[in-house]
Motif scaffolding. Sequence first.
Motif, short mmCIF file in Angstrom:
data_model
loop_
_atom_site.label_atom_id
_atom_site.label_comp_id
_atom_site.label_asym_id
_atom_site.label_seq_id
_atom_site.Cartn_x
_atom_site.Cartn_y
_atom_site.Cartn_z
N ILE A 102 56.95 54.97 53.13
CA ILE A 102 57.93 55.47 52.17
C ILE A 102 57.22 55.94 50.89
N ALA A 103 56.26 55.14 50.43
CA ALA A 103 55.53 55.50 49.21
C ALA A 103 54.78 56.82 49.41
N GLU A 104 54.17 56.98 50.58
CA GLU A 104 53.45 58.22 50.89
C GLU A 104 54.42 59.39 51.00
N TYR A 105 55.61 59.11 51.56
CA TYR A 105 56.62 60.15 51.73
C TYR A 105 57.10 60.65 50.36
N ASP A 106 57.28 59.75 49.42
CA ASP A 106 57.84 60.11 48.12
C ASP A 106 56.89 60.96 47.28
N ILE A 107 55.59 60.93 47.57
CA ILE A 107 54.64 61.73 46.78
C ILE A 107 54.04 62.86 47.60
N ARG A 108 54.62 63.11 48.76
CA ARG A 108 54.07 64.17 49.61
C ARG A 108 54.26 65.54 48.95
N PRO A 109 53.35 66.48 49.20
CA PRO A 109 53.52 67.83 48.65
C PRO A 109 54.59 68.57 49.44
N PRO A 110 55.05 69.71 48.94
CA PRO A 110 56.04 70.50 49.68
C PRO A 110 55.51 70.90 51.06
N PHE A 111 56.40 71.07 51.99
CA PHE A 111 56.02 71.51 53.33
C PHE A 111 55.31 72.85 53.25
N ASP A 112 54.15 72.94 53.89
CA ASP A 112 53.32 74.15 53.87
C ASP A 112 53.65 75.01 55.08
N GLU A 113 54.56 75.95 54.90
CA GLU A 113 54.99 76.78 56.02
C GLU A 113 53.87 77.68 56.52
N GLN A 114 53.07 78.22 55.61
CA GLN A 114 51.99 79.11 56.01
C GLN A 114 50.96 78.37 56.86
N LYS A 115 50.61 77.16 56.45
CA LYS A 115 49.66 76.36 57.22
C LYS A 115 50.22 76.05 58.60
N CYS A 116 51.52 75.75 58.65
CA CYS A 116 52.18 75.46 59.93
C CYS A 116 52.09 76.66 60.87
N LYS A 117 52.30 77.86 60.33
CA LYS A 117 52.22 79.07 61.14
C LYS A 117 50.79 79.30 61.64
N GLU A 118 49.82 79.05 60.77
CA GLU A 118 48.42 79.24 61.16
C GLU A 118 48.03 78.27 62.26
N GLU A 119 48.47 77.02 62.15
CA GLU A 119 48.17 76.03 63.19
C GLU A 119 48.87 76.38 64.50
N TYR A 120 50.08 76.90 64.39
CA TYR A 120 50.79 77.33 65.59
C TYR A 120 50.06 78.48 66.27
N LYS A 121 49.57 79.42 65.48
CA LYS A 121 48.83 80.56 66.02
C LYS A 121 47.57 80.09 66.75
N GLU A 122 46.82 79.17 66.13
CA GLU A 122 45.60 78.64 66.76
C GLU A 122 45.94 77.95 68.07
N SER A 123 47.02 77.16 68.07
CA SER A 123 47.43 76.44 69.27
C SER A 123 47.81 77.41 70.38
N MET A 124 48.57 78.45 70.03
CA MET A 124 49.01 79.40 71.04
C MET A 124 47.85 80.21 71.59
N GLU A 125 46.91 80.58 70.74
CA GLU A 125 45.74 81.33 71.22
C GLU A 125 44.94 80.49 72.21
N TRP A 126 44.86 79.19 71.93
CA TRP A 126 44.17 78.29 72.88
C TRP A 126 44.94 78.22 74.19
N ASN A 127 46.27 78.16 74.09
CA ASN A 127 47.11 78.09 75.29
C ASN A 127 47.02 79.37 76.12
N PHE A 128 46.95 80.52 75.45
CA PHE A 128 46.80 81.79 76.17
C PHE A 128 45.56 81.73 77.05
N GLN A 129 44.46 81.29 76.44
CA GLN A 129 43.18 81.23 77.15
C GLN A 129 43.22 80.19 78.26
N TYR A 130 43.83 79.04 77.97
CA TYR A 130 43.90 77.96 78.96
C TYR A 130 44.68 78.40 80.19
#
Length: 287
Positions: free
Chosen positions: A103-131
């Motif tokens: 809870i303490a960590e949750y209360d001081i968390r930074p805003p959700f990083d949408e751009q980072k989430c999209k970048e991680e999704y892109k990396e994951s999907m590119e790996w899946n394409f190859q796999y």
Amino acid sequence: MRYLTKEWYELCQQTHLHFGLRVHNGAYEFDEDLFLRLYKRKEKAHVKQERELYNLDPRYMLEHDGQVLTRVDKAFGEEEVTEEDQIIYHMPSEERAHIEKLIAEYDIRPPFDEQKCKEEYKESMEWNFQYKAENLPQEIVEQIADIRVFTLDYCTRELLQQLKKQSTENRREMKRVSNEYREAILAQDIPDEILGRVQYHDCRVTELLTGTEVVIRFDTRGGFTNINKLTLVAPEIIKQEGEIVGSYWLYQELYRIDNGYELHVLFGGENMHELIVRCADILVEEE
């Protein structure tokens, strides 16, 4: 391995080839615009799910503390529930402290990083394409107009039907081999207590020592046991492939021999490795 081989393991991974797939008429041809539309749709759903998880307040885990619990047979029975049929749940202090830390960590968390989430999704999907391109049967890959669209879970009607059929055949063969394996192990007439000494599925190997004994130590956090040391007495190594330390114990076969046992193990990680050892006895302990 005689039954639970690398080939058998790979077959196990191809018993649900059709799961999650949907028919799309555009999947018959390579269409960059179609891929981009489908990708954006999937990306949006992924970001939404990740945002919801990120913003899930851990305080909900405290809701059960102090809750009145009723015996199941009384709760669903017709008899009147009395105080003797109920208890008040009190959360262990260690568990509550852990939740309060979250809870303490949750209360001081930074805003959700949408751009980072999209970048991680892109990396994951590119790996899946190859796999997918490298691990699907070649005759299947040759029928896919765009492996990226397929990886996003869209395909032609004909391919979906073929994948269902292939999954059924693979599942049938997997079960056939599994049944033969069980019959072979039962025929060994090895006590359950001994068989239980080599149950390390999903445990990671942290050390392998060879000499007058073969000693294997494990990180058992991902497995189903707390026993973290296996010793094979008076060993004769018949086969040892690749780097076993750092890999995960997947499956084993144990056979009787004149002066003890013959243990076969299939390990997984970046690559799959096999170890076969004959020994006079099998010892285990929790260090």
